[in-house]
Scaffold this motif. Structure first.
Motif, PDB file in Angstrom:
ATOM      1  N   GLU A  72       0.819  -1.209   0.000  1.00 11.41           N
ATOM      2  CA  GLU A  72       0.000   0.000   0.000  1.00 11.41           C
ATOM      3  C   GLU A  72       0.856   1.265   0.000  1.00 11.41           C
ATOM      4  OE1 GLU A  72      -3.569   2.158   2.558  1.00 11.41           O
ATOM      5  OE2 GLU A  72      -2.724   0.239   3.214  1.00 11.41           O
ATOM      6  N   VAL A  73       0.460   2.204  -0.829  1.00 11.29           N
ATOM      7  CA  VAL A  73       1.001   3.563  -0.766  1.00 11.29           C
ATOM      8  C   VAL A  73      -0.033   4.380   0.002  1.00 11.29           C
ATOM      9  CG1 VAL A  73       1.753   5.586  -2.069  1.00 11.29           C
ATOM     10  CG2 VAL A  73       2.182   3.297  -2.963  1.00 11.29           C
ATOM     11  N   LYS A  74       0.240   4.651   1.262  1.00 13.04           N
ATOM     12  CA  LYS A  74      -0.741   5.324   2.102  1.00 13.04           C
ATOM     13  C   LYS A  74      -0.831   6.793   1.730  1.00 13.04           C
ATOM     14  CE  LYS A  74       0.162   2.059   5.820  1.00 13.04           C
ATOM     15  NZ  LYS A  74       1.372   1.454   5.239  1.00 13.04           N
ATOM     16  N   SER A  77       6.857   3.600   1.151  1.00 12.31           N
ATOM     17  CA  SER A  77       5.966   2.442   1.182  1.00 12.31           C
ATOM     18  C   SER A  77       6.739   1.141   1.042  1.00 12.31           C
ATOM     19  CB  SER A  77       4.929   2.556   0.061  1.00 12.31           C
ATOM     20  OG  SER A  77       4.153   3.720   0.211  1.00 12.31           O
TER      21      SER A  77
END
Length: 612
Positions: free
Chosen positions: A223-225, A326
């Motif tokens: 995930e790329v938050k 990430s």
């Protein structure tokens, strides 16, 4: 009479169609975008014969009354743009008012629409830009547009359409793009009366990615938050570096809900991986960017695929830093899946290289090796086989033995009945930086590129198979299942015969999944998936534009040879058998694409370098 004349409306629309309508997938793109802008919650795309016979896009959006339906067929008529100031803050997918009239000018066009709350709907028929009929119709709320016989009146454009399977692959890819951009909308795709997929609305992008990219990829998502920059917010998902591909087909970027292509974003992605992906390949990613619309110009490409950022460095830095963090796992815990918002609300060196390709010298085959103490250890040349090692291409039907199918420790022999380039008298010195093998020749130093040599060997063996010989195939203990995207799936199935000729059994397994049940015996790979995807990337570049079975198979063989060659080790104990197999080829001195397999540096050239 003046030489300059104003184009009539039909011809002007056909000219505009040349920019907007490239192929059936372009029609699908424009119509689906209109449905999404109108607030659709369910979009159905139906295709016949790859879209060349019929395209129908149906939605449950707001619909139109008769007046608006007729105006939608006029050029530059749109409900999405009122004045020039709004051009600086566009959030809708469409805004030019050219798509519908352009499509109607090059096809047989039928629209049915009913505004929400209205008793009756409207049906409009247009043939090649000429209005044929307008009538009341009992139709569901929303809009359905049917496009038949695309380019029927522009034969010069129609002849450039590809095979039906290829055109459908592009259509499916386009629908998948919009399904990823708008996960809150249900998407249904139907091909020739049969459903391809029916994706329910979802509140989590991961659900859509899993439905479209496959469960294997979904299980590896990183995930790329949420990462914020000046006037922009980034979120998304990545795959590990070993999922990187040669093309950018596995990169999906959405700006304010619009699928876009941008080379700067691709470079930023690579920068974020910090060298984890090798040169020439691109990581897989799904990125959603919400941006202040005044910071981006979406009106720079006829098909609206490309945009121009007003602060491109801010975009690149945001993506590169977010990807790097990430991958390192530095961010806090992700929010619950239901908190994920959907798409935004819509209203080189200068020195000359030393050495030259080696040319034949006419000497008899003889290979010697130099050991660790630099003493020469003679090695006898291979004896002629008592039985022919491969058949004549014209008369024999027996199973041939190709040089590289023998164990590397064994000496490889040339097929009988085939002219052989005589092997020069080389003495093996050793490997150079695990990339080249150093050989001593009679007139200087020779460098062997094992990768290039293996390419030549595999290429000629594959051509022999394409000419009627057979390549030994080895069944996999457990067949490999690979979930592909629509374009990759299409190219694999279109060349399934070539795979079979090369000893690879590849079959459809439902949907866009293929099953690999066998591999050529001479290919020793543990990662069948990675090998096949590399080959698919090569096919996209070498086969797509070529015509004719023979030419296509040559391109296929070139791509497969490259994939096998990359795995050739640079080891001294492989060099002798590799040289023997290489000089059994028709053209041992170059790869299929013309790179040298051997480079010669003469003593005279070395003397000049040392000032002697």
């Amino acid at each position: 009479m003046p030489k300059i004349q104003i184009l009539d409306d039909t011809l002007a629309s056909q000219v505009a169609a040349g920019e907007v309508v490239e192929r059936p997938s372009s029609v699908v793109k424009e119509l689906v975008e209109n449905s999404l802008d109108a607030g659709a919650k369910h979009v159905t795309v139906e295709i016949q014969r790859g879209g060349t016979a019929m395209i129908r896009v149906t939605d449950d959006a707001c619909g139109m009354n008769r007046e608006d339906a007729l105006l939608s067929l006029e050029r530059h008529a749109t409900s999405k743009l009122k004045n020039s100031e709004q051009l600086e803050s566009i959030l809708t997918l469409g805004f030019r008012g050219e798509a519908v009239p352009s499509i109607a000018s090059v096809a047989r066009f039928r629209m049915t629409t009913r505004e929400k709350g209205s008793v009756a709907g409207t049906e409009i028929q247009v043939d090649g830009g000429t209005l044929r009929d307008v009538r009341d119709a009992g139709v569901p709320e929303g809009t359905s547009i049917e496009v038949k016989q695309i380019f029927f009146n522009v034969p010069a454009r129609r002849k450039f359409l590809r095979a039906e399977s290829t055109e459908f692959a592009h259509v499916e890819h386009q629908v998948r793009l919009h399904a990823l951009a708008a996960p809150e909308v249900r998407f249904t795709l139907i091909k020739d009366g049969r459903p391809v997929f029916d994706l329910p609305a979802a509140s989590d992008w991961r659900v859509r990615i899993s439905s479209l990219a496959g469960s294997e990829a979904a299980g590896k998502l990183i995930e790329v938050k949420r990462s914020a920059g000046p006037g922009m917010v980034l979120r998304g998902y990545l795959l590990p570096a070993d999922y990187a591909r040669k093309g950018r087909r596995q990169q999906f970027v959405f700006l304010n809900g619009r699928p876009i292509e941008d080379s700067a974003i691709s470079r930023a992605l690579r920068d974020g991986y910090k060298g984890a992906v090798s040169d020439g390949v691109h990581p897989a990613a799904w990125l959603w960017i919400d941006m202040d619309p005044s910071l981006v110009d979406v009106n720079v490409h006829p098909a609206k695929k490309e945009v121009r950022f007003r602060r491109p460095f801010d975009v690149r830095n945001l993506i590169a830093e977010a990807v790097e963090r990430s991958l390192a796992g530095d961010l806090e815990e992700p929010p619950p899946a239901t908190d994920f918002p959907a798409t935004p609300e819509r209203a080189e060196t200068t020195e000359q290289p030393v050495g030259s390709p080696v040319a034949p010298t006419g000497k008899k085959p003889s290979v010697s090796a130099v050991g660790a103490s630099s003493q020469r250890v003679p090695v006898s040349p291979p004896a002629a086989p008592s039985q022919p090692s491969s058949p004549s291409r014209e008369t024999s039907t027996s199973q041939p033995v190709f040089p590289h199918q023998v164990e590397q420790q064994e000496e490889l022999t040339a097929p009988s009945g085939k002219p052989v380039v005589e092997q020069p008298d080389f003495r093996l010195i050793g490997p150079l930086h695990d990339r080249y093998v150093v050989l001593e020749g009679d007139e200087g130093v020779v460098l062997l590129d094992p990768v290039a040599a293996r390419e030549r060997i595999v290429y000629e063996d594959l051509l022999a198979a394409g000419s009627g010989a057979a390549i030994e195939s080895q069944g996999l203990l457990v067949p490999e299942l690979l979930e592909l995207d629509a374009v990759d799936y299409d190219i694999v199935l279109r060349h399934a015969g070539h795979f079979a000729e090369a000893g690879m059994q590849v079959d459809s397994f439902g949907g866009t999944t293929v099953q690999v049940s066998s591999m050529p015996a001479f290919i020793k790979v543990s990662d069948v998936r990675g090998f096949l995807l590399e080959l698919v990337d090569e096919l996209h570049e070498t086969v797509g534009s070529r015509r004719g079975k023979a030419m296509a198979f040559e391109a296929f063989a070139t791509g497969l040879a490259k994939r096998v060659g990359r795995r050739e080790p640079c080891r001294i104990d492989h060099a002798e058998s590799l040289l023997t197999a290489m000089f059994a080829c028709d053209l041992p001195y170059c790869t299929p694409d013309g790179r040298p397999t051997l480079i010669h540096i003469s003593l005279n050239e070395l003397d000049r370098k040392f000032g002697k």
